[in-house]
Design a protein around this motif. Structure first.
Motif, mmCIF file in Angstrom:
data_model
loop_
_atom_site.group_PDB
_atom_site.id
_atom_site.type_symbol
_atom_site.label_atom_id
_atom_site.label_comp_id
_atom_site.label_asym_id
_atom_site.label_seq_id
_atom_site.Cartn_x
_atom_site.Cartn_y
_atom_site.Cartn_z
ATOM 1 N N LEU A 9 0.893 -1.157 0.000
ATOM 2 C CA LEU A 9 0.000 0.000 0.000
ATOM 3 C C LEU A 9 0.930 1.206 0.000
ATOM 4 N N PRO A 10 1.122 1.863 -1.142
ATOM 5 C CA PRO A 10 2.127 2.931 -1.247
ATOM 6 C C PRO A 10 1.990 3.971 -0.145
ATOM 7 N N LEU A 11 3.137 4.458 0.334
ATOM 8 C CA LEU A 11 3.090 5.493 1.371
ATOM 9 C C LEU A 11 2.384 6.739 0.857
ATOM 10 N N GLU A 12 2.537 7.007 -0.434
ATOM 11 C CA GLU A 12 1.835 8.145 -1.034
ATOM 12 C C GLU A 12 0.449 7.673 -1.478
ATOM 13 N N GLN A 13 -0.555 7.972 -0.685
ATOM 14 C CA GLN A 13 -1.933 7.603 -0.972
ATOM 15 C C GLN A 13 -2.686 8.793 -1.563
ATOM 16 N N SER A 14 -3.577 8.512 -2.507
ATOM 17 C CA SER A 14 -4.313 9.605 -3.162
ATOM 18 C C SER A 14 -5.347 10.236 -2.242
ATOM 19 N N GLY A 15 -5.872 9.430 -1.281
ATOM 20 C CA GLY A 15 -6.889 9.962 -0.379
ATOM 21 C C GLY A 15 -8.270 10.044 -0.994
ATOM 22 N N THR A 16 -8.426 9.494 -2.202
ATOM 23 C CA THR A 16 -9.727 9.553 -2.879
ATOM 24 C C THR A 16 -10.515 8.276 -2.612
ATOM 25 N N GLU A 17 -11.798 8.337 -2.904
ATOM 26 C CA GLU A 17 -12.661 7.179 -2.739
ATOM 27 C C GLU A 17 -13.036 6.625 -4.100
ATOM 28 N N GLY A 18 -13.128 5.290 -4.191
ATOM 29 C CA GLY A 18 -13.508 4.657 -5.450
ATOM 30 C C GLY A 18 -14.023 3.267 -5.195
ATOM 31 N N LYS A 19 -13.984 2.435 -6.246
ATOM 32 C CA LYS A 19 -14.443 1.057 -6.118
ATOM 33 C C LYS A 19 -13.248 0.113 -6.158
ATOM 34 N N CYS A 20 -13.295 -0.902 -5.302
ATOM 35 C CA CYS A 20 -12.247 -1.916 -5.272
ATOM 36 C C CYS A 20 -12.205 -2.629 -6.619
ATOM 37 N N ILE A 21 -11.012 -2.743 -7.213
ATOM 38 C CA ILE A 21 -10.911 -3.357 -8.536
ATOM 39 C C ILE A 21 -11.078 -4.875 -8.480
ATOM 40 N N LEU A 22 -11.161 -5.436 -7.270
ATOM 41 C CA LEU A 22 -11.341 -6.883 -7.128
ATOM 42 C C LEU A 22 -12.756 -7.272 -6.722
ATOM 43 N N THR A 23 -13.427 -6.395 -5.970
ATOM 44 C CA THR A 23 -14.763 -6.743 -5.457
ATOM 45 C C THR A 23 -15.849 -5.760 -5.871
ATOM 46 N N GLY A 24 -15.459 -4.574 -6.305
ATOM 47 C CA GLY A 24 -16.444 -3.553 -6.647
ATOM 48 C C GLY A 24 -16.983 -2.799 -5.452
ATOM 49 N N LYS A 25 -16.522 -3.157 -4.261
ATOM 50 C CA LYS A 25 -16.981 -2.475 -3.046
ATOM 51 C C LYS A 25 -16.298 -1.124 -2.883
ATOM 52 N N LYS A 26 -16.891 -0.287 -2.036
ATOM 53 C CA LYS A 26 -16.325 1.031 -1.776
ATOM 54 C C LYS A 26 -14.921 0.871 -1.166
ATOM 55 N N ALA A 27 -13.958 1.671 -1.649
ATOM 56 C CA ALA A 27 -12.585 1.556 -1.169
ATOM 57 C C ALA A 27 -11.880 2.900 -1.234
ATOM 58 N N THR A 28 -10.989 3.139 -0.278
ATOM 59 C CA THR A 28 -10.192 4.372 -0.266
ATOM 60 C C THR A 28 -8.700 4.091 -0.334
ATOM 61 N N VAL A 29 -8.317 2.831 -0.139
ATOM 62 C CA VAL A 29 -6.892 2.481 -0.088
ATOM 63 C C VAL A 29 -6.350 2.205 -1.488
ATOM 64 N N ASP A 30 -5.202 2.807 -1.808
ATOM 65 C CA ASP A 30 -4.494 2.523 -3.055
ATOM 66 C C ASP A 30 -3.520 1.374 -2.822
ATOM 67 N N ALA A 31 -3.495 0.396 -3.727
ATOM 68 C CA ALA A 31 -2.612 -0.759 -3.571
ATOM 69 C C ALA A 31 -1.899 -1.067 -4.875
ATOM 70 N N ILE A 32 -0.707 -1.668 -4.726
ATOM 71 C CA ILE A 32 0.049 -2.163 -5.891
ATOM 72 C C ILE A 32 -0.107 -3.680 -5.934
ATOM 73 N N PHE A 33 -0.570 -4.180 -7.079
ATOM 74 C CA PHE A 33 -0.745 -5.617 -7.294
ATOM 75 C C PHE A 33 0.259 -6.088 -8.337
ATOM 76 N N ALA A 34 0.815 -7.288 -8.149
ATOM 77 C CA ALA A 34 1.748 -7.828 -9.133
ATOM 78 C C ALA A 34 2.010 -9.304 -8.871
ATOM 79 N N LYS A 35 2.504 -9.996 -9.881
ATOM 80 C CA LYS A 35 3.103 -11.311 -9.678
ATOM 81 C C LYS A 35 4.512 -11.057 -9.155
ATOM 82 N N SER A 36 5.067 -11.998 -8.410
ATOM 83 C CA SER A 36 6.339 -11.700 -7.767
ATOM 84 C C SER A 36 7.223 -12.923 -7.645
ATOM 85 N N TYR A 37 8.470 -12.654 -7.272
ATOM 86 C CA TYR A 37 9.440 -13.713 -6.956
ATOM 87 C C TYR A 37 9.407 -14.002 -5.469
#
Length: 507
Positions: free
Chosen positions: A479-507
């Motif tokens: 969850l990046p330290l620099e957060q936008s502070g905006t509200e939107g919809k979770c890209i995984l569930t469609g529910k209300k969300a305010t947290v910005d997250a980085i998603f990726a495949k990883s080692y």
């Protein structure tokens, strides 16, 4: 030009088979090799030279913040680990355990004998064993903050090892601190996170995103874990370093208590943080090309290599004398307040073979000196960040100005190239589970190149989202330290969300 006709030093290429390309770069650069112990590696001189530079420069930064180095035992009594239940659970499946203290010959074979009264765990991490020492060292608020670091090896029994990225034994530094207040401990955690970020970007030329780990990705027993996440050239993430705020969890388990200014006993607030030899794997995957390693000058064991060109035996003495003269001039130069590291390759081998060896090792600058260079009082120079046939001529009197300048250009160029690649593959316009799934599903549709990378989007932190992530083998990197502070919809569930997250495949 037909790409299939282009000859490269490394086969397969990154595009053909990235995992095998990675292994072949390590082999060609002579960084490391496997050992007779499954999952363990032998770090060869060139690879260890990179680690020594990481140690030296990072150690200076750690000490500049007031930390001191110490060393603690490799073996941890099982009873110490058991004091921190969540911690034990997080490492239990990776632990190597010593149960006997000697060998005896039986029927012509050596067998373990002398069972220990208490099993010893080979250090997977040192919070518990260091906490035991800290409980004796800390008595009063005057003893705080206690700022300790150690350079050591650790063992985590990996089931699917990969050189530098995941090995049963690896090298690292681990810092452990105790503070009188929560605010001081959190500040320490973030200070070390910034130390790692600046080191990775300024020295390793690896751009990173810093942020907080999600609850499911935290270090076992930590209140908060912060991370540096970097993108490799296959668009996967690598966790390059972590810094943990442990609260009072470990101080309570280890009885780290102090008398405060009011004469009251209270538990200390602790932190731990570390980076490993995984950073070398990150260097390979972030910067290398299909001809081998490309090392940022600030971390290269040798920044300049001089290759004498001897077309005839009778000119050898003169050319070698001239090469030594060039070496002395370069050795006196400084790059980022450090002497430029330079080496004259006098081995009795063909010049072409020596050149390709240094190309594959990733040396930033190669200098050829031959009879014509001697006659012209100059050198022929090749940059690792340019095509290997591209050469430039430098007058010997211009070396003082040009060598540091060229090293700086290469250092900055590698960082900007990696950052541009990362930014180009960080998607910000994915808004639904369907788009998310398409992005992380390879060979889907008519444009497979658009799939993979980092996704920055809203996340509701709902456990329901874990099912989709697991099915795609994607994780919340931070969850990046620099957060936008905006509200939107979770890209995984469609529910209300305010947290910005980085998603990726990883080692």
């Amino acid at each position: 030009m037909n790409k299939s006709l282009v000859k490269t030093a490394i086969t397969p290429t990154r595009q053909e088979d990235y995992p095998e390309w990675y292994q072949q770069v390590i082999k060609a650069a002579d960084l490391a090799e496997g050992s007779s112990v499954r999952g363990c590696m032998v770090i060869k001189p060139w690879g260890f030279g990179i680690w020594e530079n990481i140690q030296r420069q990072l150690d200076d930064r750690i000490k500049s913040l007031g930390h001191e180095n110490a060393y603690f035992p490799l073996f941890i009594p099982l009873s110490l680990l058991q004091k921190e239940a969540e911690h034990v659970e997080g490492f239990a499946k990776e632990c190597a355990v010593v149960t006997h203290h000697r060998l005896e010959e039986k029927n012509g074979k050596l067998v373990p004998a002398g069972e220990l009264e208490e099993p010893l765990v080979v250090r997977p991490t040192s919070e518990t064993i260091i906490g035991e020492s800290f409980s004796r060292w800390v008595e009063s608020w005057r003893d705080l903050p206690l700022l300790i670091n150690q350079w050591a090896n650790v063992v985590r029994w990996e089931m699917r090892p990969r050189v530098f990225l995941r090995t049963a034994e690896f090298l690292w530094q681990e810092g452990h601190t105790v503070h009188a207040t929560e605010d001081e401990a959190i500040q320490e955690t973030l200070s070390m996170l910034e130390t790692y970020r600046s080191f990775m970007e300024d020295v390793l030329a690896i751009p990173v995103i810093i942020g907080r780990k999600s609850k499911g990705e935290r270090f076992p027993g930590a209140v908060d874990t912060f991370t540096c996440e970097a993108m490799m050239q296959d668009k996967k993430a690598i966790q390059a370093g972590t810094s943990h705020y442990l609260g009072q969890n470990f101080s309570k388990a280890s009885n780290i208590r102090f008398t405060n200014k009011d004469g009251q006993l209270e538990y200390g607030y602790t932190t731990s943080w570390g980076v490993t030899t995984r950073l070398i794997g990150g260097l390979v995957m972030c910067h290398s090309d299909d001809d081998g390693m490309r090392l940022p000058p600030r971390i290269a064991p040798k920044q300049v290599v001089i290759v004498p060109v001897i077309p005839r035996p009778e000119v050898e003495a003169e050319v070698m004398t001239f090469a030594d003269r060039v070496e002395r001039k370069i050795r006196e130069l400084k790059f980022h307040d450090q002497r430029v590291t330079v080496f004259v390759d006098k081995r009795d081998r063909r010049g072409g073979d020596k050149n390709w060896e240094w190309i594959k090792k990733g040396v930033p600058l190669r200098i050829e000196v031959g009879p014509k260079d001697l006659e012209n009082q100059g050198v022929t120079l090749c940059r690792r960040d340019r095509p290997h046939k591209e050469k430039m001529f430098l007058d010997i009197n211009s070396l003082e100005e040009k060598i540091p300048e060229l090293l700086g250009e290469i250092q900055n160029g590698y960082f900007e190239e990696a950052k541009s690649f990362r930014d180009a593959n960080l998607k910000r316009d994915i808004h639904s589970p369907e788009e998310f799934q398409r992005f992380f599903t390879p060979k889907n549709g008519d444009k497979p190149e658009i799939h993979g990378g980092f996704v920055l989007g809203k996340w509701s932190e709902d456990p329901e989202s874990e099912k989709l992530l697991e099915s795609l083998k994607v994780t919340v990197r931070c969850l990046p330290l620099e957060q936008s502070g905006t509200e939107g919809k979770c890209i995984l569930t469609g529910k209300k969300a305010t947290v910005d997250a980085i998603f990726a495949k990883s080692y």
